[in-house]
Design an enzyme around this catalytic site. Structure first.
Site, PDB file in Angstrom:
ATOM      1  CB  CYS A 207      -0.885   0.020   1.249  1.00  0.00           C
ATOM      2  SG  CYS A 207      -1.940  -1.422   1.414  1.00  0.00           S
TER       3      CYS A 207
ATOM      4  CG  ASP B 260       5.458  -3.182 -11.832  1.00  0.00           C
ATOM      5  OD1 ASP B 260       4.723  -3.695 -12.695  1.00  0.00           O
ATOM      6  OD2 ASP B 260       5.057  -2.833 -10.705  1.00  0.00           O
TER       7      ASP B 260
END
Length: 1111
Positions: free
Chosen positions: A532, A655
């Site tokens: 998160c 990514d």
């Protein structure tokens, strides 16, 4: 019963008095009717002495101002004028003439006023000004009754009244006004306001052309005239047909000036008028063109409810334009609207309406109105609810822009707006329900942005949330939210209490959620595959940061503790390298990494904005798409970031997805989330399977070694998604998805939307063979022409900003030096004055030339104020000239400038028709004495002899003879043949200033005149609070000389750039034969030479030189 008898007699007397009054009134009305029916050719003017009737002639009508005072108290009035005056006194409070017992007489009087006076040209041309004013006053009083408004139309009086108002307005605006001009305009604007108050009658007004005159009166100098025009136009603007005709005229510029500079009442009426006019697209465009957004936002600091309500509804309408919406955010409009919604301000209001204000203005009572009346709590609450609904409407329109919507959320807007949906049983039910609808609509627009949706899941119970979702994205119809409000209001008290608690839980200003290490967690920003992201603030600081929390138990880090520890060690090592190495505007900064409770925390720069993926979802829901310019702007920045990572730092991101690319203000790209990034050695390959499969390259899926070209593949996927809003490879079946990626099979980009360069770049980036796939430098070379255009714009913008910064630096330095020089000069003046007095006194007692010095000393002692003040003025001019020319401040240079200035002054004095006066002589004499006192007494005496030899006349006095002898002994002989006429430099400056002021005092144009507007703004900058006499002289001097130096840009607006573009095909100036200003020149602004050209053009158009040659 004496008391009863007394009462009976009193009643009888009262009845008799009333009967007498009625009879007298009837007689007066008949007499007035007879007088008005007399033909103008037979009318006798004048008849009665004004003084004898003064007691009967009113001062109760304050609108009759004595424009010219009575000549020696004698002035004769006609009988008709006296009767008209009496009529206006007796019936000033009457409003229903059609229901009056003498209705027939009133109608006949009105008919006679129109037929025999108003539309009778012969009478209008020969009637005294005060007489015609009284006719207008009587017409105004009678037209309070709607029946008489129809009669005026049937008699054709509206057209004549409009023509007369145009004539009077032209005289008034042309500074050639006659007596009672203001009073006539006030009465006529009232009449047209009454006509425009009725929907079916507005067409009569516009057909007569009165709306054009009313628009021109927005430039009026008198408040009553301005208010009359505003009130009439506001009534007209209620109709769409009239709005369209008004919007064709030059109305917005004057309205914005009133909003910026005038009093509260004028601002209130102007805001209401502009609110009505903004329904027209061209009005909204003009508000943007004339930079009205900062002016409107500045009014949000007002505490007047009605003014705020009108201004906010203007913002609601203008922010439908995407560029204006962004501008409102940049100027802080979102924060101001949310501040109003918070309800911690004390507002004021009043009960006045358009009709009541119009009557008060015509009767001269407008200044007595109180615009901050003590309203009841219910009235204040009702007005406040309407204001809050307007704020919600504005935030709804602003939320259509994703960056705006994000700022609303960041500023705790969801909490502030959500509080408004709770029922308020103490307020009016209908108004409260409407406010709830507006608040729900704003929340629904914010919910349409995907990243905000988790917030709303915490707010509502399941059934209410389903209804909330079913409304749909970006539904403007306020009626669609009524069922949602009804469902909320039917909830039980406990359920409402739970919703209120949920709302409090999303308050960002509450205490931190928790502490992680030295950081206070303020908000949850989002979640990813590996953890998160939170918004945090350090305990001892104020800066906001982002902190990513990575769960180390994720299988990607290893199956057992040993593997996880090894992975974490490597990641921390790589992040440390990244933290120390990465410094690029398109790459996020990393500050710190640490471990706590089996979790890895990465502290990084907080990027204000939204991920690119959210922009994709938002555009898809709005059925919009990226423009090609915006697409390339984002992709070029991505290429720059990848080139920096790959070629300079040898880092592969691994990514790269839309969710890891943040778009900030003006689409600034920042590549984030380097948790999976890997620093590789030269020519080495990576083998680990990481990242998001949708954007993974074929070699990753085949578990083959890969390098930096994996990021190029991901960049190609992102470019494809920007063009189509969908990823190139998408399937619910993982095997099918992997096959498509390996074979590079994807739907082609739809034709006709983007250029072939977009499809070619996508095709090259999505080459399945890694060896054939280009690296990031080769990709950049494919779009080199696009990148060059992008670089050119950046360079142009940078150069413009650098020059602007340099000008600001010079101006600040100049003002600072001037302020210091003035302070030093003031102290120096005082010191020299005392030193001179002491030296003179010493010399007068010891020198053989005592008589001469005594004469000088006594002469300067006669006018001590003059001897001190005037030299200061000369010294100020000298200082200003030095500062503006940026000379050094050495003594020799100062004296040189002083000699030059003194020569100019003496030439001017010699060129005058009369001799120089003693103040000029004393001024220059005193300056020389001060300047040379530091250089020696010899130089001082030479300069004094030089001044005397020029023949300046000394001040008469007892010592005059001594000074004359001294002057004669030092005379200078000049051959008459060598004497030449010189040009007075001050006169040239005054001529140029006269031209500028002449243009700004021309009557306002009905249509847009950009040249006059630019000149008007230039004049305002000359006389602004930041300017001074020294600056005024310098600016006008540069203007008269046609200096190529650019004028400071503090007064130019976007309309000037429009003027430049509109003239691009014409020659702009002698030094610019091409006449085609580049975008860079437009940013740079206008030179004094170009301004001089514009001024001369306007003077030619206005006939200035025709008038001056005749004169």
């Amino acid at each position: 019963m004496p008391d009863q008898d007394t009462k009976a007699k009193s009643t009888e007397k009262t009845a008799d008095k009333q009967q007498g009054t009625t009879t007298r009134d009837y007689s007066d009305l008949k007499r007035l009717r007879c007088l008005l029916n007399v033909q103008s050719s037979k009318q006798q003017l004048p008849a009665i002495n004004f003084d004898s009737a003064q007691n009967n002639m009113t001062k109760s009508e304050p609108t009759i101002r004595t424009g010219g005072h009575r000549a020696r108290g004698q002035w004769h009035e006609s009988t008709e004028a006296v009767e008209l005056e009496n009529f206006s006194i007796n019936y000033k409070n009457e409003r229903n003439f059609s229901k009056h017992p003498q209705h027939q007489l009133f109608q006949e009087i009105f008919t006679a006023l129109v037929r025999n006076r108003l539309i009778c040209r012969e009478w209008v041309n020969r009637a005294p000004s005060i007489h015609f004013l009284r006719v207008l006053i009587c017409l105004r009083l009678l037209m309070r009754d709607p029946c008489y408004q129809e009669i005026l139309h049937k008699l054709g009086g509206i057209e004549d009244l409009a023509q007369y108002m145009e004539i009077v307005a032209n005289e008034y605006l042309g500074y050639a006004e006659e007596q009672h001009c203001v009073d006539k305009l006030v009465n006529m604007t009232y009449i047209f306001q009454k006509l425009a108050a009725v929907k079916d009658q507005r067409e009569w007004v516009t057909a007569s052309g009165a709306h054009k005159t009313l628009v021109s009166l927005l430039g009026a100098r008198d408040t009553t005239v301005l208010l009359g025009a505003l009130l009439a136009l506001a009534s007209l603007a209620e109709s769409s047909e009239c709005r369209e005709k008004i919007s064709e005229l030059n109305v917005v510029e004057n309205l914005l000036m009133i909003l910026h500079e005038y009093d509260l009442l004028s601002k209130r009426l102007t805001a209401e008028l502009l609110r009505l006019l903004c329904a027209e697209p061209q009005i909204k465009e003009q508000v943007k063109l004339y930079e009205g957004i900062p002016i409107l936002l500045s009014l949000l600091h007002s505490d007047h409810l009605k003014l705020l309500w009108s201004v906010i509804w203007i913002l609601v309408q203008v922010c439908e334009d995407p560029e204006t919406s962004v501008e409102i955010r940049i100027w802080g409009g979102i924060k101001q609207l949310l501040h109003i919604l918070q309800g911690d301000r004390n507002f004021v209001s009043d009960r006045s309406s358009i009709g009541s204000l119009s009557s008060a203005n015509a009767a001269g009572r407008i200044q007595q109105l109180h615009l901050s009346e003590d309203l009841s709590p219910g009235e204040i609450e009702e007005n406040t609810v309407s204001l809050q609904a307007a704020c919600c409407a504005a935030l709804t329109e602003l939320a259509l822009n994703d960056t705006n919507a994000h700022q609303v959320v960041q500023e705790n807007g969801v909490y502030t707006i959500a509080k408004l949906i709770l029922p308020n049983k103490q307020s009016n039910a209908a108004q409260t329900n409407l406010l709830q609808c507006y608040a729900f609509r704003t929340l629904r627009f914010l919910f349409s942005m995907e990243r905000n949706r988790p917030l709303f899941k915490r707010l509502f119970p399941t059934d209410l949330f389903e209804t909330f979702i079913d409304i749909g994205h970006y539904v403007r119809d306020i009626g669609a939210y009524k069922d949602l409000v009804s469902q909320l209001n039917l909830l039980l008290e406990d359920e409402l209490k739970q919703i209120a608690e949920n709302i409090e839980s999303i308050n960002q200003k509450k205490a931190p959620l928790k502490y992680i290490g030295d950081y206070a967690v303020l908000d949850h920003l989002g979640s990813g595959a590996f953890g998160c992201v939170y918004k945090v603030r350090k305990r001892s600081g104020q800066n906001l940061l982002a902190m990513k929390e990575v769960n180390l138990h994720n299988p990607a880090f290893g199956k057992d503790k040993k593997d996880r520890d090894s992975s974490v060690k490597n990641i921390v090592s790589e992040l440390t390298i990244i933290k120390e190495q990465l410094y690029h505007p398109n790459v996020v900064r990393y500050y710190k990494t640490f471990l706590e409770n089996d979790r890895l925390y990465i502290v990084m720069e907080l990027i204000e904005g939204a991920p690119l993926g959210e922009h994709f979802n938002s555009l898809k829901e709005k059925h919009h798409h990226f423009s090609e310019e915006r697409l390339w702007k984002i992709f070029i920045q991505l290429c720059l970031a990848l080139r920096y990572l790959h070629k300079e730092k040898r880092i592969v991101h691994r990514d790269l997805t839309p969710n890891n690319i943040m778009l900030g203000d003006k689409d600034k790209v920042t590549v984030t989330d380097f948790g999976l990034a890997k620093q590789k050695q030269e020519s080495s390959k990576l083998t680990s399977m990481v990242g998001t499969i949708l954007y993974s390259c074929p070699e990753v899926l085949k578990s083959e070694p890969y390098g930096e070209k994996a990021d190029v593949w991901a960049a190609g996927c992102i470019l494809y998604q920007m063009a189509t809003l969908s990823p190139p490879f998408c399937s619910t079946n993982m095997l099918s998805l992997a096959t498509k990626i390996v074979e590079a099979v994807y739907e082609p980009v739809p034709e006709g939307i983007y250029s072939e360069k977009v499809t070619d770049t996508i095709r090259r980036c999505l080459t399945p063979d890694a060896e054939a796939r280009p690296d990031i430098v080769e990709v950049s070379s494919m779009i080199s022409d696009v990148m060059m255009k992008y670089l050119d714009r950046l360079s142009t913008s940078q150069l413009a900003l650098e020059r602007k910064l340099e000008r600001e630096r010079r101006r600040t330095q100049r003002y600072f030096m001037e302020a210091n020089r003035n302070a030093v000069t003031c102290h120096h003046e005082l010191a020299l004055l005392s030193q001179e007095t002491f030296e003179k006194a010493s010399l007068s007692s010891s020198s053989s030339g005592a008589a001469s010095l005594k004469s000088e000393l006594s002469e300067s002692a006669e006018l001590p104020g003059e001897g001190c003040h005037i030299p200061c003025g000369k010294e100020e001019d000298r200082v200003c000239e030095e500062v503006l020319s940026e000379d050094n401040f050495q003594l020799e240079s100062v004296e040189k400038d002083l000699y030059s200035e003194l020569d100019d002054e003496l030439d001017v004095s010699d060129n005058c028709s009369s001799s120089s006066s003693s103040p000029l002589k004393e001024s220059t004499f005193s300056i020389l004495k001060r300047s040379f006192s530091a250089s020696g007494r010899e130089r001082h005496s030479q300069a004094r002899d030089f001044i005397a030899g020029l023949g300046s006349r000394p001040r008469p006095g007892p010592q005059m003879s001594t000074f004359v002898v001294e002057s004669a002994s030092a005379g200078i002989a000049v051959s008459q043949r060598k004497v030449r006429q010189i040009c007075d430099p001050i006169q040239q400056i005054l001529i140029q200033l006269h031209k500028v002021i002449y243009i700004t005092q021309l009557p306002p144009a009905l249509h847009h005149d950009l040249k006059r507007r630019v000149i008007e703004r230039f004049k305002k900058s000359l006389f602004s609070q930041q300017s001074n006499p020294c600056n005024l002289k310098s600016e006008i001097k540069k203007l008269s000389q046609g200096s190529p130096e650019p004028i400071e840009l503090n007064f130019l607006t976007s309309d000037y750039h429009s003027l430049r573009h509109s003239r691009a095909a014409n020659n702009w100036s002698p030094s610019d034969p091409t006449g085609s200003p580049s975008s860079f020149e437009v940013e740079e602004g206008v030179t004094y030479e170009q301004m001089q050209t514009v001024i001369e053009e306007v003077l030619e158009e206005s006939g200035y030189y025709n008038f001056t040659t005749k004169r």
